[in-house]
Scaffold this active site. Structure first.
Site, PDB file in Angstrom:
ATOM      1  N   PHE A 192      15.437  23.683  13.205  1.00 51.66           N
ATOM      2  CA  PHE A 192      15.917  25.052  13.032  1.00 51.66           C
ATOM      3  C   PHE A 192      17.264  25.262  13.714  1.00 51.66           C
ATOM      4  CE2 PHE A 192      15.320  29.755  13.479  1.00 51.66           C
ATOM      5  CZ  PHE A 192      14.834  30.045  12.221  1.00 51.66           C
TER       6      PHE A 192
ATOM      7  N   THR B 147      12.912  32.430  19.060  1.00 49.83           N
ATOM      8  CA  THR B 147      13.924  33.148  19.828  1.00 49.83           C
ATOM      9  C   THR B 147      13.957  34.622  19.438  1.00 49.83           C
ATOM     10  OG1 THR B 147      15.621  32.511  18.231  1.00 49.83           O
ATOM     11  CG2 THR B 147      15.315  31.087  20.152  1.00 49.83           C
TER      12      THR B 147
ATOM     13  N   ARG C 265      12.684  21.921  10.193  1.00 55.32           N
ATOM     14  CA  ARG C 265      12.273  21.249  11.441  1.00 55.32           C
ATOM     15  C   ARG C 265      13.435  21.073  12.434  1.00 55.32           C
ATOM     16  NH1 ARG C 265       8.525  15.909  10.852  1.00 55.32           N
ATOM     17  NH2 ARG C 265       7.243  16.210  12.701  1.00 55.32           N
TER      18      ARG C 265
ATOM     19  N   GLU D 101       8.646  19.965  16.229  1.00 53.65           N
ATOM     20  CA  GLU D 101      10.057  19.745  15.934  1.00 53.65           C
ATOM     21  C   GLU D 101      10.779  18.766  16.868  1.00 53.65           C
ATOM     22  OE1 GLU D 101      11.802  23.922  14.558  1.00 53.65           O
ATOM     23  OE2 GLU D 101      10.259  24.104  16.093  1.00 53.65           O
TER      24      GLU D 101
ATOM     25  N   ARG E  56      19.956  29.098  17.430  1.00 51.70           N
ATOM     26  CA  ARG E  56      19.293  27.947  18.039  1.00 51.70           C
ATOM     27  C   ARG E  56      20.248  26.753  18.136  1.00 51.70           C
ATOM     28  NH1 ARG E  56      14.181  26.012  19.770  1.00 51.70           N
ATOM     29  NH2 ARG E  56      13.038  27.907  19.291  1.00 51.70           N
TER      30      ARG E  56
END
Lengths: 476, 761
Positions: free
Chosen positions: B345, B442, B343, B713, B311
């Protein structure tokens, strides 16, 4: 120990171990789980309760305190209000609770009871609602969810809402009970809380190994963090003389067990810069318990008031048994957390010479966070000058050595020198060569030196009428 | 009437303010309860030569001690890769690692005992930092690359090039409620687990695997958490498993509640990163090529680091079109606690890198960074990401221009320039930065959710779904969604604790997806029941089901108005099933990780923030003086809740980038393990001027629940504007300078950056 206190209006008679803390008792023994543990060190405020006692006029006063580090014995003869006791009996929410709900000021809700209690004490005394006052008020209550904006709005809104009448209507009941307990016998077994100086001095001299407890904002952590267990605690908080603050003989005389909250208005009168420091020392919750004597007794190199006492040339009145003597504060700190106080002795009073008109006190505290953070460096300067020449200079500094210290070589560079930037540049260089600070989690040694230098230059600039202050408001 | 798009209070607001809201430690304690504590390693790396637990066992109140040898199943709590032991066996790999657990009659007795172990280590020099791990080629997982276009060629021909490097620190979650689990042995050999977790199903699976039981023997329940923020996505596994091991050993209920210091030492945090960029651009500052190399400190095991680093890579473009890009990331293995979800990530780290290299470009060219940002935004014909996903629903060009106008960016820019010209020590800075955050796990299979809805004979509804409530307002939103289906007051919809026995195989409440997934699943369950009721009522009134309307607590058909409760009662008597499950899986998404190509995200959630700061360049102290936020929550399900997420996320992000510093000593021990040493923002840190608006034109182009957008987030990354405003203030010290400032921007880092600029370095 066996103690009595009011809990949410009801009399409690409790038998407990001397180092039992209020939070554990509330949650485990009383079954009141609304009060939370977030950190066990008085830094997060999830455990906030209101502690009620009688002020000088005999009126009920509620102060927010950290239950996680408050010894149960400290509430003897007092009133404790927890989040469970705030709403009306029929469940109608108190204005503070209503406002928090209306403003969407709780998310996970774990910190919320603590905010309720701090805000309750503010509501009780009809406290000011300007932003700075609310920031001061709330610095000891951490919230990780909301970003605080709705809590600040709720704090303002609560004072405008009707309700909460029960607390004002029934205060007399609490007052009556606390008065009735006024002459109760002092706690004397395990947890010892003498009522006068001589009794305290005698007891301590006879039991030098007992835990000397002032506000408990340091000692409480020895229980929660070091898991220590104390069979014998001697509490200073019930000695009236030790809580007194007054002016006599050209000094502000501060009883060693007076809280920072009690000290604050006096500091504001005589040394506004000291008051500004106190407002960011610990938090409202800590200041309601913590004492100047406790800061001295802990003698930490990062005790925030100690450089100020050094800069102000404070004199300490010390006591051991029947012996009472005075000592200039700069001779009190011997080594890391070691003082001139003999075992079994205690600090009775701190005498601060009232400032002559030409004295300016300047305090710079540098930390990662403005509120309730241990300083990387704290520099306090007291200059007397006539606008041209510096007559006297005292510099107290914390975080730079094993003890709070005076920066004597810098002082020497200033005294008798012209009040010019060059003078302060020279003094700052001297200051930086006088100390060999450590690198730790708060700052590197290099930063401490650099910040101390900058702080002295800023104190000089302020003396020359050019205060450097961070603006709080945006550019127009 | 619509029950959504309304600012209902949090479903537990009254319980919160009265202290009645129960967290795991507040549950009535079962008879015979034992309290547990964990014995922690006092060495960062090395072999365990001897572990003498005699003093622990003999300590007053101790009932049981468990070590790795007492594990009947597998000694592993790794959520994805099986590389993280529950309890150390022959070696330790971080300071604070769990060696054993002890159960005693009181919390104090357990904690005292846990400190009494006599452990002898054969210490090894620990790898503590990303640099040390890179040098030693120490990785938890192989590196991964995303590539688009010919980066070398584009860099070689670019009119301008620069290289830059940024380090960013980690972050402790500092949920106010620490990790906790309460485990009750059941009479059938199973276990009931109360856990403060974002992922009840994973707790269930891990407890079962470690205890050697089938999943069905373990039930996990969580009513609420006192904050999660990602820190309770996998980190509750160890806590629950240890309590379960002790419960199994003793046959008694066991509660393990970590004290704050243990919590901060024992559990993972946000990954710290070192990011290097080489970027080529034109005279306008438009990027032609980016070569990015990220390195994350993962700690001793993989945990969720694969997806987190992915990410970070997915967001290394943030909102900017990169015609050619190579993004390469290392997952460094170190002798520190295994870092985990937090939060964003990985998104924050990726995005901060993007905003940093954009800022570098602007400063090298002497342009206002906002202009460079605007000219690099995705747009028509410039809409493919480095992972070959097309950016549709591109709201940022419009949204940013709106914020630029409403916050008076240009006027304030001028005013700040004027202020700085006459202020030698205090410098002000300004930055307006966007956030484009991809929504979906994801890992594609996680994008599913289930719900279970009952209607009782009195018309009250009982709802369960796979999402967990950690304060984010998921429950009230789903309550609104279900109430909206029947048009009944939301209070009729009773929310039950999340329970693995009611909805199985749930995904973690994470990735901002809680409402998107569970809201849809719950709506589907509600629609099933609504259809059944409508068919039933239609049949009774000789109408077609389409004629049946649900209105304000009543059911209307052919002029007849029936109370909802009456319909429920009659339906029961007519033997209509009044219970239904609902299921949802996110459409359209797919991703081929080997090719680093696909559509990993259903959509993007966007926003922008403009932050203004003031800096004392002599001491490094600073304040954030004004913040303006414009955020797109789509058609917000609950504007008040969403505003809370935005403000709270922003302040949390501000803490990450300013005051929150994790500091390890040379031996590898974390020294910032309590709020006395680890400083999250207080009320005072919230800017005096703080304008937060939901974007009025916001509407999800995808068919999400009521066209809302996820909001958990993304707002955290709005705080990147604070960091860049600090950089902006510093840059005023020297024209065309590129300040060397890493995160978090503590007073110390600011001071060193200022000093370097003053000295021309």
């Amino acid at each position: 120990m066996r103690l009595r206190f009011l809990l949410n209006g009801a009399v409690q008679e409790v038998e407990a171990h001397p180092s039992r803390l209020l939070l554990g008792w509330l949650r485990e023994t009383a079954g009141l789980t609304g009060t939370k543990e977030g950190c066990g060190e008085g830094d997060c405020g999830a455990c906030t309760v209101a502690l009620g006692d009688l002020d000088e006029e005999g009126a009920l006063r509620w102060r927010a305190v950290n239950a996680c580090i408050l010894f149960l014995g400290q509430v003897d003869g007092k009133a404790v209000l927890t989040v469970e006791g705030v709403a009306q009996g029929d469940g109608t929410l108190h204005p503070v609770q209503q406002a928090l709900v209306q403003q969407h000021a709780s998310q996970c809700g774990f910190c919320t009871p603590g905010f309720v209690m701090t805000l309750f004490t503010h509501w009780w005394r009809l406290g000011p609602t300007d932003r700075a006052s609310l920031d001061d008020l709330l610095a000891g209550n951490l919230c990780r969810c909301t970003g605080y904006r709705p809590i600040l709005d709720a704090a303002r809104a609560a004072l405008a809402l009707p309700g909460g009448d029960r607390h004002r209507d029934e205060a007399w009941r609490i007052v009556r009970q606390l008065r009735a307990w006024h002459d109760r016998p002092p706690l004397a077994r395990g947890f010892v809380a003498p009522r006068n100086l001589d009794a305290l001095a005698d007891h301590l001299a006879a039991h030098p190994g007992a835990l000397l407890l002032a506000g408990g904002t340091d000692a409480g952590l020895w229980v929660t963090k070091d898991l220590r267990d104390y069979d014998h605690v001697v509490h200073l908080g019930e000695v009236a003389e030790l809580r007194r603050i007054g002016v006599a003989d050209g000094h502000l005389q501060v009883g060693a067990a007076a809280t920072y909250t009690d000290l604050l208005p006096h500091a504001q009168t005589h040394w506004p810069a000291f008051a500004d420091l106190l407002r960011r020392l610990g938090s409202e919750l800590i200041r309601n318990s913590a004492t100047l004597g406790g800061n001295l007794g802990s003698a930490s190199p990062i005790g925030d008031t100690l450089p100020v006492l050094l800069a102000l040339d404070a004199t300490l009145v010390l006591r051991h048994g029947e012996r009472r003597w005075t000592l200039p504060v700069d001779r009190f700190f011997l080594d890391y957390k070691r003082t001139a106080l003999p075992k079994g002795g205690f600090v009775e009073r701190i005498d601060l010479p009232l400032p002559p008109p030409d004295l300016t006190l300047h305090v710079t505290k540098v930390a990662k966070r403005f509120d309730q953070d241990i300083s990387a460096v704290l520099l306090a300067t007291a200059f007397r000058h006539d606008g041209h020449t510096i007559h006297t200079a005292r510099i107290g500094i914390g975080g730079m050595a094993a003890t709070p210290a005076r920066a004597r070589s810098a002082e020497a560079r200033l005294e008798g020198a012209p009040l010019t930037p060059a003078t302060f540049q020279g003094a700052a260089a001297a200051l930086a060569s006088e100390f060999q600070p450590l690198t730790d989690l708060r700052a590197s040694a290099g930063y401490r030196l650099e910040a101390a230098r900058a702080a002295l230059l800023q104190a000089g600039a302020a003396a020359m009428g050019d205060e450097v202050a961070l603006p709080l408001e945006p550019v127009a | 009437m619509s029950r959504v798009h309304q600012s209902l209070a949090h479903d537990s607001a009254v319980q919160h303010v009265t202290g009645r809201a129960r967290y795991t430690d507040d549950l009535p304690e079962p008879k015979g309860l034992l309290h547990a504590a964990v014995g922690l390693s006092q060495c960062a790396a090395g072999r365990i030569m001897a572990l003498d637990l005699g003093p622990v066992r003999n300590s007053p109140g101790v009932v049981a001690v468990v070590t790795a040898a007492d594990i009947p199943g597998v000694n592993d709590i790794g959520p994805v890769f099986h590389d993280e032991p529950v309890l150390a066996t022959d070696r330790v790999d971080y300071w604070g690692q769990a060696l054993f657990a002890v159960a005693a009659t009181t919390v104090e007795a357990a904690r005292r005992a846990a400190r009494l172990a006599q452990v002898t280590y054969a210490p090894e020099p620990p790898l503590l930092t990303v640099d040390q791990a890179l040098a030693a080629a120490s990785f938890v997982l192989p590196p991964h690359t995303m590539q688009k276009g010919d980066v070398e060629a584009a860099l070689a021909t670019a009119p301008h090039r620069l290289a830059c490097e940024l380090r960013m620190g980690g972050q402790d979650h500092f949920y106010l409620e620490g990790q906790i689990a309460l485990v009750l042995p059941q009479d059938d050999g199973g276990f009931l687990v109360y856990s403060s977790t974002q992922h009840p199903s994973e707790i269930q699976h891990k407890v079962a695997e470690v205890l050697g039981l089938p999943s069905a023997a373990v039930t996990v329940e969580v009513r609420r958490m006192g904050g999660g923020f990602g820190g309770k996505e996998t980190q509750g596994n160890l806590i629950a498993v240890l309590a379960a091991l002790l419960a199994r050993q003793t046959g008694r209920p066991v509660k393990l509640r970590l004290d704050r210091d243990t919590d901060m030492e024992l559990t993972g945090k946000r990954h710290d990163f070192k990011s290097r960029f080489e970027v080529g651009f034109d005279d306008e500052g438009r990027i032609l090529a980016l070569d990015a190399e990220l390195a994350a400190r993962c700690g001793l095991s993989a945990d969720l680091s694969a997806a987190i680093c992915d990410r970070a890579m997915f967001h290394t473009d943030n909102a900017y079109y990169l015609p050619a890009a190579r993004i390469h990331a290392h997952r460094c293995k170190t002798h520190t606690v295994s870092n985990t979800a937090f939060r964003g990530f990985g998104g924050p780290q990726g995005m901060l890198g993007a905003e940093f290299y954009i800022d570098e470009i602007a400063r090298q060219l002497g342009k206002d960074p906002l202009d460079v940002r605007l000219s690099n935004l995705y747009g028509p014909g410039r809409d493919t990401t480095p992972y070959h996903m097309q950016v549709e629903d591109n709201v940022l060009p419009e949204l940013m221009l709106e914020l630029e106008a409403t916050c008076r960016y240009r006027q304030r820019r001028q005013a700040i320039t004027a202020f700085n010209a006459q202020s030698p020590i205090i410098k002000r800075g300004l930055a307006l930065t966007p956030v484009k955050f991809g929504i979906s796990f994801t890992v594609t299979h996680l994008n599913q959710a289930g719900a279970l809805l009952h209607i009782y004979q009195d018309g009250s509804l009982h709802l369960n779904h796979g999402g967990t409530e950690m304060g984010q307002g998921l429950f009230v939103k789903v309550q609104q969604i279900v109430a909206d289906v029947f048009d009944v007051p939301p209070a009729w919809v009773h929310l039950s604790p999340t329970n693995t026995g009611k909805v199985p195989n749930t995904s973690p409440t994470a990735a901002s997806s809680g409402t998107d997934l569970n809201g849809m699943a719950a709506q589907n369950a509600a629609l099933t029941l609504k259809d059944r009721l409508a068919a039933f009522v239609a049949e009774r009134h000789q109408a077609s089901p389409e004629e049946v309307r649900f209105e304000q607590g009543e059911v209307v058909v052919r002029g007849n108005r029936l109370a909802f409760a009456e319909v429920a009662r009659r339906a029961y008597l007519a033997r209509i099933q009044l219970s239904a499950t609902g299921f949802y899986k996110t459409p359209k998404i797919h991703y081929d990780r080997d090719q680093a190509r696909g559509r990993p995200f259903y959509y993007f959630a966007c926003g922008a923030a403009c932050s203004e700061v003031a800096v004392n360049t002599a001491t490094g102290e600073h304040r954030t003086t004004r913040v303006d936020i414009l955020h797109d929550a789509g058609r917000s399900l609950n504007p008040a809740i969403d505003q809370g997420q935005i403000e709270g996320g922003f302040v949390q992000g501000m803490g990450w980038l300013t005051s929150e510093e994790l500091w390890w000593n040379e031996a590898g021990r974390l020294m910032t393990h309590a709020p006395s040493t680890y400083k999250i923002p207080t009320a005072r840190d919230v800017p005096h001027t703080f304008h937060v608006s939901l974007w009025e034109r916001g509407e999800n182009h995808e068919d999400t629940i009521h066209r809302s957008k996820a909001v958990g987030e993304p707002p955290l990354m709005l705080a990147i504007s604070v960091f860049l405003a600090l950089r902006d203030a510093l840059a005023s010290l020297r024209p065309h300078s590129r300040p060397k400032l890493d995160a978090p921007a503590t007073p110390e880092r600011i001071l060193w950056a200022a000093k370097a600029l003053r000295e021309g370095r």
